[in-house]
Design a protein around this motif. Structure first.
Motif, PDB file in Angstrom:
ATOM      1  N   ARG A   1       0.856  -1.185   0.000  1.00 14.89           N
ATOM      2  CA  ARG A   1       0.000   0.000   0.000  1.00 14.89           C
ATOM      3  C   ARG A   1       0.892   1.235   0.000  1.00 14.89           C
ATOM      4  NH1 ARG A   1      -5.349  -1.217   3.732  1.00 14.89           N
ATOM      5  NH2 ARG A   1      -5.518  -3.449   3.258  1.00 14.89           N
ATOM      6  N   PRO A   2       1.035   1.878  -1.134  1.00 13.87           N
ATOM      7  CA  PRO A   2       1.959   3.018  -1.225  1.00 13.87           C
ATOM      8  C   PRO A   2       1.565   4.202  -0.351  1.00 13.87           C
ATOM      9  CG  PRO A   2       0.656   2.780  -3.241  1.00 13.87           C
ATOM     10  CD  PRO A   2       0.417   1.550  -2.436  1.00 13.87           C
ATOM     11  N   GLU A   3       0.312   4.238   0.089  1.00  6.13           N
ATOM     12  CA  GLU A   3      -0.125   5.359   0.935  1.00  6.13           C
ATOM     13  C   GLU A   3       0.306   5.185   2.382  1.00  6.13           C
ATOM     14  OE1 GLU A   3      -3.555   2.370   1.229  1.00  6.13           O
ATOM     15  OE2 GLU A   3      -2.010   2.978  -0.209  1.00  6.13           O
ATOM     16  N   VAL A   4       0.818   4.015   2.746  1.00  7.60           N
ATOM     17  CA  VAL A   4       1.207   3.732   4.130  1.00  7.60           C
ATOM     18  C   VAL A   4       2.627   4.226   4.393  1.00  7.60           C
ATOM     19  CG1 VAL A   4       1.744   1.914   5.796  1.00  7.60           C
ATOM     20  CG2 VAL A   4      -0.347   1.778   4.416  1.00  7.60           C
ATOM     21  N   VAL A   5       2.789   4.925   5.512  1.00  9.83           N
ATOM     22  CA  VAL A   5       4.102   5.365   5.984  1.00  9.83           C
ATOM     23  C   VAL A   5       4.394   4.639   7.288  1.00  9.83           C
ATOM     24  CG1 VAL A   5       5.520   7.323   6.716  1.00  9.83           C
ATOM     25  CG2 VAL A   5       3.756   7.642   4.979  1.00  9.83           C
ATOM     26  N   GLY A   6       5.579   4.054   7.377  1.00  9.99           N
ATOM     27  CA  GLY A   6       6.005   3.414   8.609  1.00  9.99           C
ATOM     28  C   GLY A   6       6.824   4.382   9.451  1.00  9.99           C
ATOM     29  N   VAL A   7       6.522   4.465  10.740  1.00  9.42           N
ATOM     30  CA  VAL A   7       7.272   5.326  11.665  1.00  9.42           C
ATOM     31  C   VAL A   7       7.792   4.464  12.802  1.00  9.42           C
ATOM     32  CG1 VAL A   7       7.146   7.245  13.295  1.00  9.42           C
ATOM     33  CG2 VAL A   7       5.911   7.380  11.122  1.00  9.42           C
ATOM     34  N   TRP A   8       9.088   4.522  13.041  1.00  6.50           N
ATOM     35  CA  TRP A   8       9.666   3.811  14.190  1.00  6.50           C
ATOM     36  C   TRP A   8      10.433   4.829  15.021  1.00  6.50           C
ATOM     37  CZ3 TRP A   8       9.862  -1.802  14.837  1.00  6.50           C
ATOM     38  CH2 TRP A   8      10.468  -2.174  16.050  1.00  6.50           C
ATOM     39  N   VAL A   9       9.950   5.074  16.226  1.00  2.00           N
ATOM     40  CA  VAL A   9      10.587   6.030  17.130  1.00  2.00           C
ATOM     41  C   VAL A   9      11.547   5.266  18.034  1.00  2.00           C
ATOM     42  CG1 VAL A   9      10.239   7.789  18.895  1.00  2.00           C
ATOM     43  CG2 VAL A   9       8.531   7.486  17.081  1.00  2.00           C
ATOM     44  N   GLY A  10      12.821   5.596  17.952  1.00  2.00           N
ATOM     45  CA  GLY A  10      13.834   4.916  18.737  1.00  2.00           C
ATOM     46  C   GLY A  10      15.114   4.801  17.939  1.00  2.00           C
ATOM     47  N   ASP A  11      16.192   4.522  18.629  1.00  2.00           N
ATOM     48  CA  ASP A  11      17.489   4.387  17.980  1.00  2.00           C
ATOM     49  C   ASP A  11      18.102   3.062  18.403  1.00  2.00           C
ATOM     50  OD1 ASP A  11      19.567   5.054  16.363  1.00  2.00           O
ATOM     51  OD2 ASP A  11      20.190   6.827  17.475  1.00  2.00           O
ATOM     52  N   GLY A  12      19.210   2.698  17.787  1.00  2.00           N
ATOM     53  CA  GLY A  12      19.853   1.443  18.132  1.00  2.00           C
ATOM     54  C   GLY A  12      20.764   0.965  17.037  1.00  2.00           C
ATOM     55  N   GLU A  13      21.407  -0.170  17.294  1.00  7.94           N
ATOM     56  CA  GLU A  13      22.439  -0.645  16.377  1.00  7.94           C
ATOM     57  C   GLU A  13      21.907  -1.111  15.028  1.00  7.94           C
ATOM     58  OE1 GLU A  13      21.749  -3.987  19.511  1.00  7.94           O
ATOM     59  OE2 GLU A  13      21.889  -1.805  19.476  1.00  7.94           O
ATOM     60  N   GLU A  14      20.584  -1.335  14.927  1.00  6.49           N
ATOM     61  CA  GLU A  14      20.005  -1.789  13.668  1.00  6.49           C
ATOM     62  C   GLU A  14      19.511  -0.636  12.793  1.00  6.49           C
ATOM     63  OE1 GLU A  14      19.729  -5.060  12.613  1.00  6.49           O
ATOM     64  OE2 GLU A  14      20.989  -5.536  14.335  1.00  6.49           O
ATOM     65  N   ALA A  15      19.728   0.600  13.201  1.00  2.00           N
ATOM     66  CA  ALA A  15      19.131   1.744  12.503  1.00  2.00           C
ATOM     67  C   ALA A  15      19.515   1.809  11.034  1.00  2.00           C
ATOM     68  CB  ALA A  15      19.508   3.043  13.214  1.00  2.00           C
ATOM     69  N   GLU A  16      20.801   1.729  10.731  1.00  2.46           N
ATOM     70  CA  GLU A  16      21.228   1.862   9.337  1.00  2.46           C
ATOM     71  C   GLU A  16      20.733   0.694   8.495  1.00  2.46           C
ATOM     72  OE1 GLU A  16      22.430   4.501   7.896  1.00  2.46           O
ATOM     73  OE2 GLU A  16      22.172   5.415   9.869  1.00  2.46           O
ATOM     74  N   ARG A  17      20.760  -0.497   9.066  1.00  4.62           N
ATOM     75  CA  ARG A  17      20.282  -1.658   8.313  1.00  4.62           C
ATOM     76  C   ARG A  17      18.796  -1.541   8.008  1.00  4.62           C
ATOM     77  NH1 ARG A  17      19.072  -7.410   8.970  1.00  4.62           N
ATOM     78  NH2 ARG A  17      18.812  -7.219  11.220  1.00  4.62           N
ATOM     79  N   VAL A  18      18.031  -1.009   8.949  1.00  8.34           N
ATOM     80  CA  VAL A  18      16.597  -0.843   8.733  1.00  8.34           C
ATOM     81  C   VAL A  18      16.340   0.199   7.648  1.00  8.34           C
ATOM     82  CG1 VAL A  18      14.460  -0.046   9.813  1.00  8.34           C
ATOM     83  CG2 VAL A  18      15.948  -1.638  11.026  1.00  8.34           C
ATOM     84  N   ARG A  19      17.095   1.290   7.684  1.00 11.78           N
ATOM     85  CA  ARG A  19      16.939   2.306   6.629  1.00 11.78           C
ATOM     86  C   ARG A  19      17.233   1.707   5.253  1.00 11.78           C
ATOM     87  NH1 ARG A  19      19.337   5.676  10.679  1.00 11.78           N
ATOM     88  NH2 ARG A  19      17.875   7.315  11.342  1.00 11.78           N
ATOM     89  N   ALA A  20      18.316   0.939   5.174  1.00  6.81           N
ATOM     90  CA  ALA A  20      18.682   0.323   3.895  1.00  6.81           C
ATOM     91  C   ALA A  20      17.620  -0.673   3.443  1.00  6.81           C
ATOM     92  CB  ALA A  20      20.038  -0.370   4.031  1.00  6.81           C
ATOM     93  N   GLN A  21      17.081  -1.452   4.374  1.00  7.59           N
ATOM     94  CA  GLN A  21      16.038  -2.417   4.045  1.00  7.59           C
ATOM     95  C   GLN A  21      14.792  -1.714   3.519  1.00  7.59           C
ATOM     96  OE1 GLN A  21      14.585  -4.599   7.415  1.00  7.59           O
ATOM     97  NE2 GLN A  21      13.127  -5.807   6.230  1.00  7.59           N
TER      98      GLN A  21
END
Length: 369
Positions: A225-245
């Motif tokens: 669903r292109p209208e859906v935006v995912g928001v994850w509030v928080g930081d951690g060691e997986e941040a860059e991997r999640v952005r890339a994914q």
């Protein structure tokens, strides 16, 4: 007579850090002199603003590091001399802090299980080793406070302590947090840089293996669903991997990092979705319920204490982003049912999980019966 209490936690941040800080700050200052001892944390400034004495011990680090751990044990032993009560939180501080407390001859040792360092996604030999360590630590622990009934049940089943030395507590939330309505929704979305007509699915928590943020992104991708935006509030060691994914999957994702205004951001969400592999009782889920946001979560540990399937939210198995996506889609496609679940959840937590209740539980725990 005032008790000198040392609260020991590896990292004063996240849900565990927030609960430790809220509990320490809520205690009667005429009856308790509290010192917070931690290795680091984003909540240090809030602790100081609350008038709590804080001590930063840099050797107290989260990963297992024998040299630093031995140094931390030595320093904690010296720091804890003269305290009446030592209250430890989480695995690393729980192990080092309890051993140091006994070496320092502290009269009462209390530990809070926010969850467990062992879980079913570990190799069996490692899980057995962690359980064995916790059982040995249980011998030098006067009382265990378990955050959520599911955590307490597992502590009993694993025989971590005798049953009479295990108690259940809840999380502590601000029940005056803003309720989700058009105005709070608009303000929260503006703070996150979202459009009024975005469909928003979000989560709060550290970006770590435990929270399985990669399953959050996979579920968003499965929604298609292109209208859906995912928001994850928080930081951690997986941040860059999640952005890339997210970028590779073509998922619109907003990762604002760690924030101190989470309860003001929650009304931006249409659905709160937490895909954790293992948990205690997540503070963020209860805060979402207080705000009136419908919840989907994984059926792990104490989550079922508050997310009653089909009554106050929807539960899915961990490691199944496809089922997480299906549950989220159901709530998005049936807003009336989502609203009923959210209303029932808000009613269920009303009068519970209050800061005063946590303070009372701690005061009782610190005084030997």
């Amino acid at each position: 007579m005032s008790l000198r209490v040392a609260t020991v936690i590896t990292r004063l941040s996240g849900g565990a850090g927030t609960l430790a800080l809220r509990g320490a700050a809520a205690l009667d200052p005429d009856a308790h002199e509290v010192t917070l001892i931690t290795g680091s944390g984003s909540l240090l400034r809030q602790a100081e603003e609350a008038g709590l004495e804080t001590v930063v011990e840099p050797a107290l680090r989260r990963p297992v590091a024998p040299a630093h751990d031995l140094l931390a044990l030595h320093r904690l032993t010296a720091l804890l001399r003269g305290f009446d009560v030592v209250h430890t939180h989480c695995s690393k501080a729980g192990a080092l802090g309890r051993v140091a407390a006994r070496r320092a001859r502290v009269g009462r040792v209390v530990h809070t299980f926010h969850g467990f360092g062992f879980h079913r996604f570990q190799p069996a030999h490692r899980r057995r080793a962690y359980v064995a360590v916790e059982r040995r630590l249980g011998r030098i622990t006067d009382l265990a406070l378990c955050v959520g009934g599911g955590v307490a049940v597992e502590a009993v089943q694993r025989r971590l302590l005798p049953p009479e030395r295990i108690r259940t507590i809840g999380v502590a939330v601000d029940h005056a947090a803003p309720r989700r309505d058009e105005e709070t929704r608009r303000r929260a979305r503006r703070a996150l840089g979202l459009a009024p007509d975005d469909v928003v699915v979000g989560a709060v928590g550290r970006l770590t293996y435990q929270k399985a943020p990669e399953h959050f992104i996979a579920a968003l991708a499965a929604l298609r669903r292109p209208e859906v935006v995912g928001v994850w509030v928080g930081d951690g060691e997986e941040a860059e991997r999640v952005r890339a994914q997210a970028a590779a999957a073509g998922v619109r994702a907003v990762l604002p990092g760690e924030r101190d205004d989470v309860v003001r951001l929650l009304p931006a969400l249409d659905v709160f979705a937490l895909p954790s592999r293992y948990e205690g009782l997540p503070l963020a889920i209860v805060e979402a319920m207080v705000c009136g946001v419908p919840v989907v979560a994984t059926a792990v540990n104490a989550v079922g204490d508050v997310v009653v399937p089909g009554e106050t939210g929807l539960l899915v198995p961990p490691h199944r982003p496809d089922l997480l996506a299906g549950a989220v889609a159901h709530l998005l496609d049936h807003p009336d049912r989502a609203a009923r679940l959210a209303a029932a959840a808000r009613e269920r937590v009303a009068g519970r999980h209050e800061i005063g209740q946590l303070a009372d539980a701690l005061a009782q725990a610190y005084r030997a019966e």
